[in-house]
Design a protein around this motif. Structure first.
Motif, PDB file in Angstrom:
ATOM      1  N   LYS A  40      34.030 -15.485   0.017  1.00  0.00           N
ATOM      2  CA  LYS A  40      32.969 -14.736  -0.313  1.00  0.00           C
ATOM      3  C   LYS A  40      31.435 -15.437  -0.756  1.00  0.00           C
ATOM      4  N   LEU A  41      31.585 -16.331  -1.505  1.00  0.00           N
ATOM      5  CA  LEU A  41      30.284 -16.982  -1.868  1.00  0.00           C
ATOM      6  C   LEU A  41      29.829 -17.735  -0.949  1.00  0.00           C
ATOM      7  N   GLU A  42      30.773 -18.290   0.041  1.00  0.00           N
ATOM      8  CA  GLU A  42      30.023 -19.218   0.938  1.00  0.00           C
ATOM      9  C   GLU A  42      29.416 -18.540   2.053  1.00  0.00           C
ATOM     10  N   GLN A  43      29.499 -17.384   2.207  1.00  0.00           N
ATOM     11  CA  GLN A  43      28.529 -16.440   3.078  1.00  0.00           C
ATOM     12  C   GLN A  43      27.072 -16.488   2.475  1.00  0.00           C
ATOM     13  N   PHE A  44      27.101 -16.340   1.235  1.00  0.00           N
ATOM     14  CA  PHE A  44      25.775 -16.402   0.707  1.00  0.00           C
ATOM     15  C   PHE A  44      25.136 -17.899   0.573  1.00  0.00           C
ATOM     16  N   LEU A  45      25.893 -18.788   0.186  1.00  0.00           N
ATOM     17  CA  LEU A  45      25.343 -20.166   0.056  1.00  0.00           C
ATOM     18  C   LEU A  45      24.935 -20.450   1.555  1.00  0.00           C
ATOM     19  N   SER A  46      25.667 -20.312   2.441  1.00  0.00           N
ATOM     20  CA  SER A  46      25.506 -20.711   3.935  1.00  0.00           C
ATOM     21  C   SER A  46      24.027 -19.933   4.216  1.00  0.00           C
ATOM     22  N   ILE A  86      16.465 -24.322   6.264  1.00  0.00           N
ATOM     23  CA  ILE A  86      16.512 -24.928   7.547  1.00  0.00           C
ATOM     24  C   ILE A  86      15.357 -24.405   8.326  1.00  0.00           C
ATOM     25  N   ASN A  87      15.450 -23.011   8.331  1.00  0.00           N
ATOM     26  CA  ASN A  87      14.538 -22.248   9.184  1.00  0.00           C
ATOM     27  C   ASN A  87      13.205 -21.795   8.549  1.00  0.00           C
ATOM     28  N   ARG A  88      12.918 -22.295   7.260  1.00  0.00           N
ATOM     29  CA  ARG A  88      11.768 -22.352   6.438  1.00  0.00           C
ATOM     30  C   ARG A  88      11.525 -20.704   6.273  1.00  0.00           C
ATOM     31  N   ASN A  89      12.636 -20.176   6.054  1.00  0.00           N
ATOM     32  CA  ASN A  89      12.429 -18.664   5.424  1.00  0.00           C
ATOM     33  C   ASN A  89      12.390 -18.530   3.912  1.00  0.00           C
ATOM     34  N   TRP A  90      11.309 -19.077   3.591  1.00  0.00           N
ATOM     35  CA  TRP A  90      11.325 -19.407   2.183  1.00  0.00           C
ATOM     36  C   TRP A  90      11.373 -18.000   1.083  1.00  0.00           C
ATOM     37  N   TYR A  91      11.089 -16.969   1.416  1.00  0.00           N
ATOM     38  CA  TYR A  91      11.188 -15.760   0.819  1.00  0.00           C
ATOM     39  C   TYR A  91      12.754 -15.420   0.823  1.00  0.00           C
ATOM     40  N   SER A  92      13.368 -15.509   1.701  1.00  0.00           N
ATOM     41  CA  SER A  92      15.063 -15.057   1.840  1.00  0.00           C
ATOM     42  C   SER A  92      15.768 -16.036   1.162  1.00  0.00           C
ATOM     43  N   ALA A  93      15.356 -17.353   1.232  1.00  0.00           N
ATOM     44  CA  ALA A  93      16.066 -18.316   0.481  1.00  0.00           C
ATOM     45  C   ALA A  93      16.006 -18.145  -1.137  1.00  0.00           C
ATOM     46  N   LEU A  94      14.777 -17.746  -1.645  1.00  0.00           N
ATOM     47  CA  LEU A  94      14.505 -17.399  -2.781  1.00  0.00           C
ATOM     48  C   LEU A  94      15.131 -16.187  -3.281  1.00  0.00           C
ATOM     49  N   LEU A 119      22.162 -15.177  -6.740  1.00  0.00           N
ATOM     50  CA  LEU A 119      23.530 -16.027  -7.121  1.00  0.00           C
ATOM     51  C   LEU A 119      24.133 -15.752  -8.362  1.00  0.00           C
ATOM     52  N   PRO A 120      23.129 -15.702  -9.352  1.00  0.00           N
ATOM     53  CA  PRO A 120      23.719 -15.648 -10.683  1.00  0.00           C
ATOM     54  C   PRO A 120      24.030 -14.343 -10.995  1.00  0.00           C
ATOM     55  N   ASP A 121      23.687 -13.323 -10.436  1.00  0.00           N
ATOM     56  CA  ASP A 121      23.957 -11.975 -10.742  1.00  0.00           C
ATOM     57  C   ASP A 121      25.526 -11.816  -9.974  1.00  0.00           C
ATOM     58  N   ASN A 136       1.087 -21.890 -19.350  1.00  0.00           N
ATOM     59  CA  ASN A 136       2.326 -20.966 -19.201  1.00  0.00           C
ATOM     60  C   ASN A 136       2.855 -20.726 -17.792  1.00  0.00           C
ATOM     61  N   VAL A 137       1.904 -21.711 -17.037  1.00  0.00           N
ATOM     62  CA  VAL A 137       2.492 -21.647 -15.504  1.00  0.00           C
ATOM     63  C   VAL A 137       3.598 -22.558 -15.054  1.00  0.00           C
ATOM     64  N   MET A 138       4.653 -22.216 -14.386  1.00  0.00           N
ATOM     65  CA  MET A 138       5.789 -23.224 -14.167  1.00  0.00           C
ATOM     66  C   MET A 138       5.472 -23.276 -12.441  1.00  0.00           C
ATOM     67  N   GLN A 139       5.187 -24.604 -12.161  1.00  0.00           N
ATOM     68  CA  GLN A 139       5.452 -24.874 -10.339  1.00  0.00           C
ATOM     69  C   GLN A 139       6.738 -25.222 -10.159  1.00  0.00           C
ATOM     70  N   LEU A 140       7.089 -24.763  -8.796  1.00  0.00           N
ATOM     71  CA  LEU A 140       8.399 -25.013  -8.509  1.00  0.00           C
ATOM     72  C   LEU A 140       8.214 -25.095  -6.882  1.00  0.00           C
ATOM     73  N   ASP A 141       9.115 -26.285  -6.293  1.00  0.00           N
ATOM     74  CA  ASP A 141       9.216 -26.217  -4.918  1.00  0.00           C
ATOM     75  C   ASP A 141      10.251 -25.232  -4.484  1.00  0.00           C
ATOM     76  N   VAL A 142       9.874 -24.386  -3.721  1.00  0.00           N
ATOM     77  CA  VAL A 142      11.096 -23.193  -3.286  1.00  0.00           C
ATOM     78  C   VAL A 142      12.185 -23.732  -2.666  1.00  0.00           C
ATOM     79  N   ALA A 143      11.874 -24.710  -1.905  1.00  0.00           N
ATOM     80  CA  ALA A 143      13.428 -25.390  -1.239  1.00  0.00           C
ATOM     81  C   ALA A 143      14.202 -26.344  -2.447  1.00  0.00           C
ATOM     82  N   ILE A 144      13.599 -26.897  -3.158  1.00  0.00           N
ATOM     83  CA  ILE A 144      14.420 -27.589  -4.189  1.00  0.00           C
ATOM     84  C   ILE A 144      14.938 -26.638  -5.156  1.00  0.00           C
ATOM     85  N   PHE A 145      14.160 -25.609  -5.570  1.00  0.00           N
ATOM     86  CA  PHE A 145      14.764 -24.639  -6.346  1.00  0.00           C
ATOM     87  C   PHE A 145      15.882 -23.899  -5.817  1.00  0.00           C
ATOM     88  N   SER A 146      15.766 -23.473  -4.556  1.00  0.00           N
ATOM     89  CA  SER A 146      16.793 -22.731  -4.178  1.00  0.00           C
ATOM     90  C   SER A 146      18.186 -23.589  -3.793  1.00  0.00           C
TER      91      SER A 146
END
Length: 176
Positions: free
Chosen positions: A9-15, A22-30, A36-38, A121-131
């Protein structure tokens, strides 16, 4: 031994997160990464409220990944709420917020990698690395729990998007 339902079940989400990156769909990945934690915590602790189980999952799993302990788990939860409910990165008005007031996400640069930088108080993150790191935390969690009978039972509740070529599950069957 057959693959555990939890892993399946989780593999579907992870994939889907990996494909989004890979497709640079940053908002979808994020979006999926913050979900995932939910999903994992609801399988692990179905009788605990969402906020506390999300925060506990971050502390026990995501904080094991390099560098993320500098972000309070409650501020990750505040980001999840702010982004998934309102599409914003400002968490200053979220009840769970403690240290970080806003997040600044960047996508991977051609020559420069910017990740886990805090200014004020601002945290900068790379969306790809974070995801990717949230995915890694979930993969490690699945590996630890894939044979847990109770968690596999809870995993039956995780939604599956099905192929409609053969009908609609147990309700409608199309036979040739």
């Amino acid at each position: 031994m057959t693959e555990s339902l939890l892993k399946q079940k989780l593999e579907q989400f992870l994939s889907d997160i990996k494909n989004s990156l890979i497709n640079r769909n940053w908002y979808s990945a994020l979006s999926l990464a913050l979900t995932l934690p939910d999903i994992c915590s609801s399988v692990e602790n179905p009788d605990v409220r969402g906020k506390s189980r999300y925060i506990t999952w971050i502390e026990h799993n995501f904080h094991k990944i390099n560098g993320y302990k500098i972000i309070p788990a409650s501020d990750v939860y505040a980001l999840r709420c702010s982004f998934l409910h309102n599409g914003t990165n400002d968490i200053s008005e979220q009840k769970a917020q403690q240290v970080i007031e806003s997040y600044k996400f960047v996508y991977p640069g051609e020559q420069l990698q910017m990740h886990l930088n805090k200014v004020g108080n601002v945290m900068q993150l790379d969306v790809a690395i974070f995801s990717s790191d949230m995915t890694l935390a979930a993969e490690q969690w699945v590996d630890l729990n894939k044979n847990n009978t109770q968690m596999n039972k809870e995993a039956t509740k995780i939604m599956t998007i099905e192929n409609s070529d053969n009908g609609w599950g147990n309700f409608i069957r199309i036979e040739s």
